[in-house]
Scaffold this motif. Structure first.
Motif, short mmCIF file in Angstrom:
data_model
loop_
_atom_site.label_atom_id
_atom_site.label_comp_id
_atom_site.label_asym_id
_atom_site.label_seq_id
_atom_site.Cartn_x
_atom_site.Cartn_y
_atom_site.Cartn_z
N VAL A 105 50.57 59.22 51.90
CA VAL A 105 49.64 58.10 52.08
C VAL A 105 48.53 58.42 53.06
N ALA A 106 48.86 58.89 54.26
CA ALA A 106 47.83 59.09 55.29
C ALA A 106 46.73 60.02 54.82
N ASP A 107 47.10 61.09 54.14
CA ASP A 107 46.10 62.04 53.65
C ASP A 107 45.26 61.46 52.52
N ALA A 108 45.81 60.47 51.81
CA ALA A 108 45.09 59.89 50.68
C ALA A 108 44.12 58.79 51.08
N ILE A 109 44.19 58.34 52.32
CA ILE A 109 43.29 57.27 52.77
C ILE A 109 41.96 57.88 53.20
N THR A 110 40.89 57.45 52.55
CA THR A 110 39.55 57.93 52.86
C THR A 110 38.63 56.75 53.10
N GLY A 111 37.52 57.01 53.74
CA GLY A 111 36.54 55.96 53.94
C GLY A 111 36.05 55.39 52.62
N ALA A 112 35.79 56.28 51.66
CA ALA A 112 35.34 55.82 50.35
C ALA A 112 36.39 54.94 49.68
N GLY A 113 37.67 55.29 49.86
CA GLY A 113 38.74 54.48 49.28
C GLY A 113 38.81 53.10 49.89
N VAL A 114 38.66 53.01 51.19
CA VAL A 114 38.66 51.70 51.87
C VAL A 114 37.48 50.87 51.39
N ILE A 115 36.31 51.47 51.33
CA ILE A 115 35.11 50.76 50.88
C ILE A 115 35.31 50.23 49.46
N ASP A 116 35.82 51.08 48.57
CA ASP A 116 36.04 50.65 47.18
C ASP A 116 37.04 49.52 47.09
N ALA A 117 38.12 49.59 47.90
CA ALA A 117 39.16 48.56 47.85
C ALA A 117 38.63 47.21 48.33
N VAL A 118 37.73 47.22 49.32
CA VAL A 118 37.13 45.97 49.79
C VAL A 118 36.15 45.44 48.76
N ARG A 119 35.30 46.30 48.26
CA ARG A 119 34.28 45.85 47.30
C ARG A 119 34.91 45.25 46.05
N ILE A 120 35.97 45.91 45.53
CA ILE A 120 36.51 45.46 44.25
C ILE A 120 37.23 44.12 44.39
N VAL A 121 37.95 43.89 45.49
CA VAL A 121 38.62 42.60 45.64
C VAL A 121 37.60 41.50 45.92
N ASN A 122 36.54 41.82 46.61
CA ASN A 122 35.47 40.85 46.83
C ASN A 122 34.86 40.44 45.49
N ARG A 123 34.59 41.44 44.64
CA ARG A 123 33.99 41.16 43.33
C ARG A 123 34.90 40.30 42.46
N TYR A 124 36.19 40.61 42.45
CA TYR A 124 37.09 39.87 41.58
C TYR A 124 37.39 38.47 42.11
N LEU A 125 37.42 38.30 43.40
CA LEU A 125 37.58 36.96 43.95
C LEU A 125 36.41 36.07 43.52
N ILE A 126 35.21 36.60 43.56
CA ILE A 126 34.05 35.84 43.10
C ILE A 126 34.18 35.52 41.62
N ALA A 127 34.63 36.51 40.83
CA ALA A 127 34.82 36.30 39.40
C ALA A 127 35.86 35.22 39.12
N ALA A 128 36.84 35.09 40.02
CA ALA A 128 37.89 34.08 39.85
C ALA A 128 37.49 32.72 40.39
N GLY A 129 36.29 32.63 41.01
CA GLY A 129 35.79 31.34 41.45
C GLY A 129 35.72 31.12 42.94
N VAL A 130 36.01 32.15 43.76
CA VAL A 130 35.90 32.03 45.21
C VAL A 130 34.47 32.40 45.60
N ALA A 131 33.71 31.44 46.07
CA ALA A 131 32.27 31.66 46.27
C ALA A 131 31.97 32.67 47.37
N ALA A 132 32.68 32.59 48.48
CA ALA A 132 32.40 33.46 49.63
C ALA A 132 33.72 34.00 50.18
N PRO A 133 34.27 35.06 49.60
CA PRO A 133 35.58 35.57 50.00
C PRO A 133 35.62 36.03 51.46
N ARG A 134 36.75 35.77 52.11
CA ARG A 134 37.01 36.24 53.46
C ARG A 134 38.12 37.29 53.37
#
Length: 330
Positions: free
Chosen positions: A169-198
């Motif tokens: 796990v530790a070796d697999a965690i990258t900055g790009a991976g963290v950024i992608d994981a935040v962006r994708i859940v933000n996008r899908y929360l909006i798609a599900a109807g959450v206007a401003a995800p926290r």
């Protein structure tokens, strides 16, 4: 009212999938919100009906108040050995899911819901991917970031790493991976109807690394990635100690937690609501959802398997698909 067309697979025929599929398809209300196309061997559905003591609302052709059964020949009763992980069961599950995914690829359906799969059976049947999400991504021609979301009630999680050994796990965690994981859940929360995800981002190490004395991943990798996404306008905080971030999330402070590895989020989420948990596969062209529970071989055939997680999965996939159709039509 927009009614998306949702493909449905009953999952591994040897698990609880057939019985909770029968329970789900026996509920008339589900057919008021979606057109459901079932890709399954009729013997699998019949077995589920016998166990659950219900009759699925099915028709071989489209009909009001009925799901459409797209009958597949997957071995019939011979492929069903309840409570066992088998190659035949894996082949049947994979063929059913393949039919659903191919329907999405053709544009025939706008979402997919499937009952529990068994990864060992899928591998016996020839799947070589890390999990079904990566297999579906390849079949659908997706080469971007994908992530499983685990959802209980209104709380979501995404992951930076998923089905990999803990020692990696530790070796697999990258900055790009963290950024992608935040962006994708933000996008899908909006798609599900959450206007401003926290969104909160969990740390990897105890006490969020304790200033570097317990590990530097928070300082060197996670914090800079969080700051990058924050500058894009996403309401995201972290890295936060993983032993308390879910306390705050359960309290309602966040709509999602980004976890660093599989069990970091899964244990917390399943403790908060195992029977109604949903897994959503993010990054695919259509919403793909299932219940958080597994094949539960130990209770197969007793008629006690809970359908509410699968119901929540159908509700979520239907909602996202309907909003997507409406957005394209606007």
């Amino acid at each position: 009212m927009i009614k998306p067309r949702i493909a449905f697979s009953p999952g591994d025929p040897n698990g609880i999938g057939p019985e909770i599929a029968a329970k789900l398809l026996a509920r008339p209300g589900n057919l008021e919100h979606a057109e459901i196309v079932v890709y399954a061997d009729p013997a699998t559905i019949a077995a589920g009906e016998r166990i659950a003591g219900v009759r699925a609302l099915l028709s071989p052709t489209p009909a009001p108040g009925r799901a459409t059964l797209h009958a597949l020949s997957l071995g019939g009763d011979a492929a069903i050995t309840p409570g066992q992980s088998t190659e035949a069961g894996g082949r049947a599950a994979l063929a059913s899911l393949t039919a659903a995914v191919d329907a999405a690829r053709r544009g025939d359906v706008q979402g997919i819901v499937f009952a529990p799969l068994n990864k060992h059976a899928l591998r016996l049947a020839g799947m070589t991917h890390e999990d079904e999400l990566r297999w579906m991504a390849e079949r659908l021609g997706v080469d971007g970031f994908t992530s499983e979301f685990n959802i209980t009630g209104d709380l979501w999680t995404s992951r930076v790493t998923s089905h990999v050994p803990l020692r990696e796990v530790a070796d697999a965690i990258t900055g790009a991976g963290v950024i992608d994981a935040v962006r994708i859940v933000n996008r899908y929360l909006i798609a599900a109807g959450v206007a401003a995800p926290r969104i909160a981002v969990a740390a990897l190490n105890p006490h969020a690394g304790d200033g570097g004395s317990l590990g530097r991943e928070e300082i060197d990798v996670i914090a800079p990635a969080v700051e990058t996404v924050r500058r894009e306008g996403v309401d995201v905080r972290g890295p936060l100690p993983s032993d308390t971030v879910f306390v705050a999330a359960k309290r309602g402070d966040y709509d999602a937690v980004v976890s660093m590895y599989h069990d970091q989020g899964q244990i917390a989420m399943k403790l908060m609501g195992f029977d109604r948990g949903v897994t959503l596969h993010g990054g695919l062209p259509v919403p793909v959802a299932t219940c958080a529970s597994g094949t539960a071989f130990d209770i197969v055939g007793r008629g006690i398997a809970n359908v509410e997680g699968l119901q929540a999965a159908l509700d979520l996939a239907t909602r996202i698909a309907a909003r997507s159709i409406a957005a394209r039509a606007a």
